[in-house]
Each structure stands twice: as C-alpha cells, then as structure tokens.
Design a protein around this motif. Structure first.
Motif: not given
Length: 371
Positions: A103-110
C-alpha cells in the motif's frame, strides 16, 4: 465532484487505503505520519476479510490477500499441553508488513511525509486547516483523521474530549522467526492454537515473513497472551526502559527487563509447555493495552474520521484492518456520488457509524470474559 485537495493525518494502512483510492479518482492527496521512521515492521499477521479483498482488488493488489500461511486446524490445549479439542477450521493469515509495503508503494514519496506531527485541525465553511507542531499550517478541502487511538482529529469532529476507555486487560505479544520456534513447541506449526483460563487466554499461529515469505522456515510465529491489569497499575505496566509512560502500548525493546522476567516466569507457571516455550523464546516481547471507543459521528464539516480514530475494536474481532478498508471504500464512494463534500461526509458518517457500532459491540462480547 471536482478534484479535491485532501490531507490525511496518519500514515498506517487505514490512511494508505484512503490515499490509494482517492488518488485513483484524481484527488490531490498527501499523508502526514508523526513517526520519524515510518511504520514498516510494526505488524504481525492478520486475517483477510471481505472489505480488505474488495479494497485490494480496487487498487490492483488482490495478489496480497493470496500470500498467506494456512492454519489447517484449531486446537485447544489443556494445562499439561495435551490437545483437549481440535476443529478442522482452515484459516489464512497474511502479513501486515507486506500489506503495508504494497500500500505504501501506491503513494509517491513526496506525498507521504514522516516526522511531521499534526497538533490539531480547524475549519471554516470552505476549507479545513492542519496546524502542525512545528508551527506550520496547511489548507485542504478535506482532512481525514486516520491517526488511530491517540487521534488529534477525533475531538475536533466530535466537538468534545474523546478519550478511549480501558477494558481492564492487556495483550502481551511476541513475533519471531520460525527457525527460533523451540523443538518442544513444534506442535504449534500450521495450527491456530489456544489455551483458555479464567480472565485470560493465550493464542498463537504462524504468519508470513516480513517480506511476505511463506516457505517453511522463512515464516514467523506470532503469539498473544491476554492478561488482566488493574487500571491503577496500567501506567507502571506501560512505562518503558527510560522511565517514560506510554498511553497505549510498548514496542519491542521498550519493555523493562523485570517485566520481561516476570512474564516468562508467569508463563512457565501458568501456560501449557508449548506456549510457555514460545513466550521464553521471544527476546523482546511487547505489550498492547486494550481499549474501547465509539465515535458519535465520523464527520463534521470538511473533516472525517477513519479506522481506529473513530471506532476502536478489540483485537479478538480480527476486523481492525477490514474496518478501515470498509471506511475507505465508503468514503470514496460517497465523495464520487454526492454533490458536495458536506453531503458526502454526512452519508459516510451515517453508514460507517452503524458498521463501527456493530463491530465494537462484537469485540466487547468476545472480550467480556477477560474483564
């Protein structure tokens, strides 16, 4: 509805569920997680429920729910470690860590900001505003409080102080590599095991490895021991190695050595040998106090609650993650269908308050014997 500027307080799986869904609909989404190191590695196993399957399919990640460890039966020990009951009830446990990473990979780092804590949220007729502990501010069309038991958003939505209610007992926990499972606890492999006693019970099961590994030898063993702790003794129980009292839990490495020694001694005295062995095998047991909370409403104006910020379900339900997934799915649907944010949040609050009330009531029934 036109694309919205949405800000989410809390970066655990509930906040990520909402972020992934709402980004698909074209909204400008950013999450703020107060932890400086992120949340990976903090979870154990969880049981897939319908709402989680639905959400994972919606974001193209339904493969996550198929990567799990199957417990082929449930067994109940007697005091000497014999099997008093056994039931053919296959159940699959998936990895919280793997779910979080996907799920974290679905949100860009910024769009995922760690180490920036929100102090509170305010709102006017057209905007909500996040006020940060560092003195900064940010405006949004919608703020979602997915910040768990210690939510700073919750009292803003409910309009009053909204403390959790301590249930009178805690969950001691352990999670270690399968290769560390003691030989005299081999009976626990591939089974969901229980031991029941007055006002207490222990359970344990295998879960995938931290990267979702399901190969024999690469999995992890997860155990839980529910034990009563009087309210007056809870602050001391949740005081860490540096003398700081925590409100809800202690993480691995934070429990004081005398408390660990007492736990192991009690396990040897009170638990069947297989469970006593796995308690002794955990180098850094951790602890979670059990609380109840039910929000009277889940939204106000342009601010909404999601997951444990709104309803705290006892872990016996195994529905905490599914409840957050259901919240995120409902919020997305109402934002897509309603003419205004206010209309969407009113419908969302009505629908999900009913679901949260049912789940928390179920959890209290399951935990009643422990109080």
């Amino acid at each position: 509805m036109e694309p919205l500027r949405i800000r989410i307080v809390g970066g655990s799986v509930g906040g990520l569920f909402a972020a992934a869904l709402l980004r698909q609909d074209g909204h400008d989404v950013r999450l703020y997680e107060r932890s400086t190191t992120g949340l990976a590695g903090r979870g154990a196993g969880l049981v897939s429920q319908r709402e989680l399957f639905t959400l994972l399919r919606a974001v193209g990640c339904d493969h996550v729910a198929r990567i799990g460890v199957v417990a082929f039966e449930r067994i109940y020990f007697d005091r000497d470690g014999g099997i008093a009951e056994r039931h053919a009830m296959p159940q699959t446990q998936i990895s919280w860590d793997h779910l979080f990473r996907v799920m974290r990979s679905k949100v860009a780092d910024d769009q995922y900001v760690t180490g920036r804590a929100v102090a509170t949220v305010t709102q006017g007729p057209d905007r909500a505003r996040l006020l940060f502990l560092d003195g900064g501010e940010e405006e949004a069309d919608l703020v979602i409080g997915a910040d768990g038991l210690g939510s700073v958003v919750r009292p803003v939505v409910t309009g009053a102080p909204a403390p959790n209610s301590y249930a009178g007992y805690v969950a001691w926990r352990g999670l270690f590599a399968e290769e560390q499972l003691p030989a005299d606890a081999a009976i626990l492999r591939d089974r969901f095991a229980f031991y029941m006693m007055p006002r207490s019970h222990a359970l344990g099961y295998l879960v995938p490895g931290p990267g979702g590994e399901t190969t024999v030898g690469q999995r992890r063993y997860n155990w839980v021991w529910y034990r009563p702790v009087p309210a007056a003794a809870l602050p001391a129980t949740l005081t860490d190695t540096e003398g700081r009292c925590h409100p809800h839990s202690l993480s691995p490495g934070q429990v004081r050595a005398p408390a660990v020694a007492a736990l192991r001694s009690d396990a040897a005295r009170l638990l069947p040998p297989p469970f006593a062995s796995v308690v002794a095998a955990e180098p850094e047991p951790f602890i979670q106090a059990i609380f109840d909370y039910e929000a009277p409403v889940m939204a106000s104006g342009r601010i909404a609650l999601l997951g444990d910020a709104a309803f705290v379900a006892r872990p016996h339900t195994a529905m905490g993650v599914a409840k957050a997934a259901g919240d995120a799915l409902a919020l997305r649907r109402h934002l897509a269908e309603a003419p205004t944010v206010a209309d969407a949040l009113a419908l969302y609050s009505t629908e999900r308050c009913a679901a949260g009330t049912a789940i928390t009531a179920y959890g209290r029934r399951l935990g009643a014997a422990l109080e």
